[in-house]
Design a protein around this motif. Sequence first.
Motif, PDB file in Angstrom:
ATOM      1  N   PHE A  45       1.200  10.628  -3.159  1.00  0.00           N
ATOM      2  CA  PHE A  45       2.329  10.201  -2.342  1.00  0.00           C
ATOM      3  C   PHE A  45       3.549  11.058  -2.640  1.00  0.00           C
ATOM      4  CE2 PHE A  45       5.268   7.416  -0.269  1.00  0.00           C
ATOM      5  CZ  PHE A  45       6.380   7.349  -1.089  1.00  0.00           C
ATOM      6  N   TYR A  48       8.329   8.351   1.750  1.00  0.00           N
ATOM      7  CA  TYR A  48       8.146   7.380   2.830  1.00  0.00           C
ATOM      8  C   TYR A  48       9.462   7.296   3.595  1.00  0.00           C
ATOM      9  CZ  TYR A  48       8.234   2.498   4.633  1.00  0.00           C
ATOM     10  OH  TYR A  48       8.389   1.362   5.391  1.00  0.00           O
ATOM     11  N   ILE A  55      13.076   5.907   2.646  1.00  0.00           N
ATOM     12  CA  ILE A  55      12.890   4.611   1.998  1.00  0.00           C
ATOM     13  C   ILE A  55      12.488   4.792   0.538  1.00  0.00           C
ATOM     14  CG2 ILE A  55      11.713   2.399   2.077  1.00  0.00           C
ATOM     15  CD1 ILE A  55      13.480   3.006   4.526  1.00  0.00           C
ATOM     16  N   ASP A  56      11.592   5.758   0.304  1.00  0.00           N
ATOM     17  CA  ASP A  56      11.083   5.962  -1.059  1.00  0.00           C
ATOM     18  C   ASP A  56      10.697   7.420  -1.197  1.00  0.00           C
ATOM     19  OD1 ASP A  56       9.602   6.095  -3.436  1.00  0.00           O
ATOM     20  OD2 ASP A  56       8.641   4.156  -3.128  1.00  0.00           O
ATOM     21  N   SER A  58      10.119   8.751  -4.343  1.00  0.00           N
ATOM     22  CA  SER A  58       9.812   8.831  -5.770  1.00  0.00           C
ATOM     23  C   SER A  58       8.706   9.825  -6.096  1.00  0.00           C
ATOM     24  CB  SER A  58       9.422   7.443  -6.289  1.00  0.00           C
ATOM     25  OG  SER A  58       8.319   6.933  -5.576  1.00  0.00           O
TER      26      SER A  58
END
Lengths: 115, 110
Positions: A45, A48, A55-56, A58
């Motif tokens: 990942f 997002y 949103i994210d 990380s």
Amino acid sequence: NAGVMQNPRHLVRRRGQEARLRCSPMKGHSHVYWYRQLPEEGLKFMVYLQKENIIDESGMPKERFSAEFPKEGPSILRIQQVVRGDSAAYFCASSPSRQNEEPQHFGDGTRLSIL
Amino acid sequence: RKEVEQDPGPFNVPEGATVAFNCTYSNSASQSFFWYRQDCRKEPKLLMSVYSSGNEDGRFTAQLNRASQYISLLIRDSKLSDSATYLCVVNSNTGNQFYFGTGTSLTVIP
């Protein structure tokens, strides 16, 4: 084709150049996810996004990498000053809502090669 | 500890065989579980969601064991076209991320 559209399918860059990867989500999907897959490894990942919002992030390297999803147009993953280690397949996925029970639908991916 | 762990295989099975894959996850708060398949150099494609009560789709059966934190995929009557890498996917506790296992490689042999 109403699926997730990514382009280009293949991208070749020299070290130090910039790479821009584009992703248009499925119709009706407003949530976009970017993943990186190295050879013989799983998907990792990165970020997002929802329309105009991150949103994210990380999973995204702090330097050289950025992502956006403007109100109009596709989501863009941008890699500045590329290095050999950036060579990978980059997949984009979309889902219709933030509800995490919704599965993600993937695009064909962009294979990035750094010379 | 990785969020999702899978046996990478490879699993080499004859046509018609039954094969099962397991996947363990570390976050007990995870709520969503999926199996995807990925063919060589292609994008992952959703195979099936995994529900608490277990679910079946043709030759494929998925099970969830929350107590032991693992999910399984059973493939009956294997076909040559089942040859692929099977990815276990689990959502994060924030709901913002999905964690992918590294995949289990399956080759169905004629």
